[in-house]
Design a protein around this motif. Sequence first.
Motif, PDB file in Angstrom:
ATOM      1  N   VAL A  71       0.823  -1.208   0.000  1.00  0.00           N
ATOM      2  CA  VAL A  71       0.000   0.000   0.000  1.00  0.00           C
ATOM      3  C   VAL A  71       0.857   1.259   0.000  1.00  0.00           C
ATOM      4  O   VAL A  71       0.665   2.168  -0.817  1.00  0.00           O
ATOM      5  CB  VAL A  71      -0.950   0.007   1.218  1.00  0.00           C
ATOM      6  N   GLY A  72       1.824   1.318   0.922  1.00  0.00           N
ATOM      7  CA  GLY A  72       2.591   2.540   1.093  1.00  0.00           C
ATOM      8  C   GLY A  72       3.605   2.821   0.015  1.00  0.00           C
ATOM      9  O   GLY A  72       3.853   3.986  -0.319  1.00  0.00           O
ATOM     10  N   GLU A  73       4.202   1.781  -0.568  1.00  0.00           N
ATOM     11  CA  GLU A  73       5.266   1.977  -1.544  1.00  0.00           C
ATOM     12  C   GLU A  73       4.784   1.888  -2.993  1.00  0.00           C
ATOM     13  O   GLU A  73       5.346   2.542  -3.867  1.00  0.00           O
ATOM     14  CB  GLU A  73       6.375   0.948  -1.318  1.00  0.00           C
ATOM     15  N   PHE A  74       3.762   1.081  -3.249  1.00  0.00           N
ATOM     16  CA  PHE A  74       3.331   0.860  -4.625  1.00  0.00           C
ATOM     17  C   PHE A  74       2.038   1.589  -4.982  1.00  0.00           C
ATOM     18  O   PHE A  74       1.965   2.262  -6.008  1.00  0.00           O
ATOM     19  CB  PHE A  74       3.154  -0.646  -4.887  1.00  0.00           C
ATOM     20  N   ARG A  75       1.024   1.476  -4.138  1.00  0.00           N
ATOM     21  CA  ARG A  75      -0.290   2.000  -4.498  1.00  0.00           C
ATOM     22  C   ARG A  75      -0.498   3.452  -4.089  1.00  0.00           C
ATOM     23  O   ARG A  75      -1.070   4.238  -4.853  1.00  0.00           O
ATOM     24  CB  ARG A  75      -1.398   1.121  -3.892  1.00  0.00           C
ATOM     25  N   LEU A  76      -0.089   3.813  -2.892  1.00  0.00           N
ATOM     26  CA  LEU A  76      -0.355   5.159  -2.392  1.00  0.00           C
ATOM     27  C   LEU A  76       0.289   6.253  -3.245  1.00  0.00           C
ATOM     28  O   LEU A  76      -0.384   7.246  -3.575  1.00  0.00           O
ATOM     29  CB  LEU A  76       0.086   5.278  -0.940  1.00  0.00           C
ATOM     30  N   PRO A  77       1.584   6.143  -3.640  1.00  0.00           N
ATOM     31  CA  PRO A  77       2.144   7.197  -4.489  1.00  0.00           C
ATOM     32  C   PRO A  77       1.389   7.351  -5.813  1.00  0.00           C
ATOM     33  O   PRO A  77       1.180   8.471  -6.281  1.00  0.00           O
ATOM     34  CB  PRO A  77       3.592   6.719  -4.737  1.00  0.00           C
ATOM     35  N   ARG A  78       0.954   6.239  -6.372  1.00  0.00           N
ATOM     36  CA  ARG A  78       0.211   6.289  -7.631  1.00  0.00           C
ATOM     37  C   ARG A  78      -1.126   7.018  -7.455  1.00  0.00           C
ATOM     38  O   ARG A  78      -1.511   7.849  -8.294  1.00  0.00           O
ATOM     39  CB  ARG A  78      -0.022   4.862  -8.117  1.00  0.00           C
ATOM     40  N   VAL A  79      -1.819   6.725  -6.365  1.00  0.00           N
ATOM     41  CA  VAL A  79      -3.101   7.379  -6.107  1.00  0.00           C
ATOM     42  C   VAL A  79      -2.907   8.872  -5.852  1.00  0.00           C
ATOM     43  O   VAL A  79      -3.686   9.706  -6.333  1.00  0.00           O
ATOM     44  CB  VAL A  79      -3.808   6.702  -4.918  1.00  0.00           C
ATOM     45  N   VAL A  80      -1.872   9.230  -5.095  1.00  0.00           N
ATOM     46  CA  VAL A  80      -1.616  10.645  -4.809  1.00  0.00           C
ATOM     47  C   VAL A  80      -1.332  11.414  -6.098  1.00  0.00           C
ATOM     48  O   VAL A  80      -1.866  12.512  -6.310  1.00  0.00           O
ATOM     49  CB  VAL A  80      -0.441  10.786  -3.811  1.00  0.00           C
ATOM     50  N   VAL A  81      -0.504  10.848  -6.975  1.00  0.00           N
ATOM     51  CA  VAL A  81      -0.228  11.504  -8.250  1.00  0.00           C
ATOM     52  C   VAL A  81      -1.510  11.622  -9.073  1.00  0.00           C
ATOM     53  O   VAL A  81      -1.786  12.659  -9.694  1.00  0.00           O
ATOM     54  CB  VAL A  81       0.857  10.740  -9.040  1.00  0.00           C
ATOM     55  N   GLY A  82      -2.340  10.577  -9.072  1.00  0.00           N
ATOM     56  CA  GLY A  82      -3.607  10.636  -9.793  1.00  0.00           C
ATOM     57  C   GLY A  82      -4.517  11.730  -9.271  1.00  0.00           C
ATOM     58  O   GLY A  82      -5.158  12.456 -10.047  1.00  0.00           O
ATOM     59  N   LEU A  83      -4.588  11.868  -7.950  1.00  0.00           N
ATOM     60  CA  LEU A  83      -5.398  12.929  -7.350  1.00  0.00           C
ATOM     61  C   LEU A  83      -4.914  14.309  -7.796  1.00  0.00           C
ATOM     62  O   LEU A  83      -5.721  15.173  -8.193  1.00  0.00           O
ATOM     63  CB  LEU A  83      -5.343  12.834  -5.829  1.00  0.00           C
ATOM     64  N   LEU A  84      -3.610  14.530  -7.731  1.00  0.00           N
ATOM     65  CA  LEU A  84      -3.058  15.844  -8.065  1.00  0.00           C
ATOM     66  C   LEU A  84      -3.181  16.145  -9.555  1.00  0.00           C
ATOM     67  O   LEU A  84      -3.515  17.267  -9.947  1.00  0.00           O
ATOM     68  CB  LEU A  84      -1.596  15.918  -7.619  1.00  0.00           C
ATOM     69  N   VAL A  85      -2.909  15.141 -10.398  1.00  0.00           N
ATOM     70  CA  VAL A  85      -3.048  15.335 -11.843  1.00  0.00           C
ATOM     71  C   VAL A  85      -4.495  15.649 -12.194  1.00  0.00           C
ATOM     72  O   VAL A  85      -4.785  16.569 -12.977  1.00  0.00           O
ATOM     73  CB  VAL A  85      -2.561  14.081 -12.596  1.00  0.00           C
ATOM     74  N   GLY A  86      -5.431  14.891 -11.635  1.00  0.00           N
ATOM     75  CA  GLY A  86      -6.837  15.139 -11.912  1.00  0.00           C
ATOM     76  C   GLY A  86      -7.303  16.507 -11.445  1.00  0.00           C
ATOM     77  O   GLY A  86      -8.041  17.207 -12.153  1.00  0.00           O
ATOM     78  N   ALA A  87      -6.863  16.908 -10.246  1.00  0.00           N
ATOM     79  CA  ALA A  87      -7.242  18.227  -9.734  1.00  0.00           C
ATOM     80  C   ALA A  87      -6.689  19.340 -10.614  1.00  0.00           C
ATOM     81  O   ALA A  87      -7.381  20.319 -10.917  1.00  0.00           O
ATOM     82  CB  ALA A  87      -6.748  18.383  -8.298  1.00  0.00           C
ATOM     83  N   ALA A  88      -5.429  19.190 -11.047  1.00  0.00           N
ATOM     84  CA  ALA A  88      -4.819  20.207 -11.909  1.00  0.00           C
ATOM     85  C   ALA A  88      -5.548  20.288 -13.244  1.00  0.00           C
ATOM     86  O   ALA A  88      -5.824  21.383 -13.757  1.00  0.00           O
ATOM     87  CB  ALA A  88      -3.341  19.882 -12.122  1.00  0.00           C
ATOM     88  N   LEU A  89      -5.882  19.141 -13.827  1.00  0.00           N
ATOM     89  CA  LEU A  89      -6.581  19.137 -15.115  1.00  0.00           C
ATOM     90  C   LEU A  89      -7.997  19.684 -14.987  1.00  0.00           C
ATOM     91  O   LEU A  89      -8.466  20.436 -15.853  1.00  0.00           O
ATOM     92  CB  LEU A  89      -6.609  17.717 -15.685  1.00  0.00           C
ATOM     93  N   GLY A  90      -8.708  19.304 -13.911  1.00  0.00           N
ATOM     94  CA  GLY A  90     -10.059  19.817 -13.713  1.00  0.00           C
ATOM     95  C   GLY A  90     -10.078  21.326 -13.555  1.00  0.00           C
ATOM     96  O   GLY A  90     -10.912  22.020 -14.155  1.00  0.00           O
ATOM     97  N   LEU A  91      -9.139  21.855 -12.773  1.00  0.00           N
ATOM     98  CA  LEU A  91      -9.059  23.299 -12.572  1.00  0.00           C
ATOM     99  C   LEU A  91      -8.634  24.005 -13.859  1.00  0.00           C
ATOM    100  O   LEU A  91      -9.175  25.054 -14.209  1.00  0.00           O
ATOM    101  CB  LEU A  91      -8.082  23.602 -11.435  1.00  0.00           C
ATOM    102  N   ALA A  92      -7.668  23.422 -14.571  1.00  0.00           N
ATOM    103  CA  ALA A  92      -7.220  24.018 -15.832  1.00  0.00           C
ATOM    104  C   ALA A  92      -8.361  24.075 -16.847  1.00  0.00           C
ATOM    105  O   ALA A  92      -8.559  25.091 -17.528  1.00  0.00           O
ATOM    106  CB  ALA A  92      -6.051  23.216 -16.399  1.00  0.00           C
ATOM    107  N   GLY A  93      -9.118  22.989 -16.955  1.00  0.00           N
ATOM    108  CA  GLY A  93     -10.236  22.979 -17.885  1.00  0.00           C
ATOM    109  C   GLY A  93     -11.289  24.019 -17.524  1.00  0.00           C
ATOM    110  O   GLY A  93     -11.846  24.693 -18.404  1.00  0.00           O
ATOM    111  N   ALA A  94     -11.575  24.168 -16.228  1.00  0.00           N
ATOM    112  CA  ALA A  94     -12.561  25.161 -15.795  1.00  0.00           C
ATOM    113  C   ALA A  94     -12.112  26.574 -16.149  1.00  0.00           C
ATOM    114  O   ALA A  94     -12.915  27.407 -16.600  1.00  0.00           O
ATOM    115  CB  ALA A  94     -12.785  25.036 -14.288  1.00  0.00           C
ATOM    116  N   LEU A  95     -10.831  26.860 -15.964  1.00  0.00           N
ATOM    117  CA  LEU A  95     -10.321  28.200 -16.275  1.00  0.00           C
ATOM    118  C   LEU A  95     -10.373  28.487 -17.770  1.00  0.00           C
ATOM    119  O   LEU A  95     -10.803  29.566 -18.195  1.00  0.00           O
ATOM    120  CB  LEU A  95      -8.888  28.323 -15.758  1.00  0.00           C
ATOM    121  N   VAL A  96      -9.944  27.528 -18.589  1.00  0.00           N
ATOM    122  CA  VAL A  96      -9.940  27.737 -20.040  1.00  0.00           C
ATOM    123  C   VAL A  96     -11.363  27.867 -20.565  1.00  0.00           C
ATOM    124  O   VAL A  96     -11.652  28.715 -21.420  1.00  0.00           O
ATOM    125  CB  VAL A  96      -9.190  26.587 -20.741  1.00  0.00           C
TER     126      VAL A  96
END
Length: 348
Positions: A71-96
């Motif tokens: 969980v801590g070494e394999f899955r959690l970093p992947r989920v955290v990156v997914g959360l941040l990438v999705g948030a950045a894309l969602g906010l970017a799309g809303a602004l554009v």
Amino acid sequence: MTTVALRGYSVVRAGRASFLLHRRSALAAVGLLLALTVTVVASLCLGESTVSPGEVVKVVLGQPSPDELVVGEFRLPRVVVGLLVGAALGLAGALVQTVARNPLASPDVVGVTWGATATVVGLMAYGVVGSTGQAPYAAVGGGLVAGLLVYALAWRRGLHAQRFVLIGIGISVALSSLTSVFLTKGDGFQAQAAKVWMTGSLNGSGYDQAGRLAWVLLAALPVALWAARAQRSISFDDATAVGLGLRLDRIRLGMALLGVVLASCAAGAAGPVDFVALMAPQIALRLARSAQVPLFCSALTGALVVVVADLIARRLLAPTELPVGVVTGMVGAPYLMWLLIRSRRGGS
């Protein structure tokens, strides 16, 4: 702190500061947070080996657990990156979409994502960038150049929404062709690595990518708060804005720049994850039923879309993993066609 209720809104006052709170947007944000929590837990639990939610909570809280490695070494970093990438894309799309006043406008449709992609692929294919670890910096530069080019070409005594989208699509096609040239003419081994990066994948994501993107989002937070307040003024036409003394051009440029930077950083962290920036703001808008695209809800929706898509990508053809960009593309392409048909029929 005091709260004054208005029709659909609440005015929250804290000392001398006050701000409007759209009540349905707040409820939508709470619902999205709950859905996101459930999805994150499910993503951490499910895999080649199933982990109980209790053990997942222990790992997240830093308590000893036999599943700490999985969980801590394999899955959690992947989920955290997914959360941040999705948030950045969602906010970017809303602004554009707010700047263009068009639901068809998003960084991946109007050329920003392809600018980042062409730059990274070109540098990788010709050996200038040796690994995807340097991709975020190249992606930001390429995305900024592409975004500013679209903005400059679309500007003609003001920013016309339809011209902005059409020029952006033209730039996307040109950059897509340029990317194909780089893949064909560049070094074969490096070009193959660039193709893998182009699929948009969270596989192998770590805290390095998460840390860089987290700092970008943290730095963008004050500008995003300003953009949320400026949304009301950007809805005016140019003549009304001039009459009210608003500097509409500067507001649009500032919001567009923030959207370009966020989309480019997201592409640098995980590759081009298509259609998230297109779908998330419109889903959030329908959930909140607000006059403007809700920025916070759009970021939450983008994070939810990416995490759900990554979970599907990991489990749909297990043990084979699909890139998350493939899943979002399979959903986003029909959604884009639906938007085109609806806009042609005169829908909003």
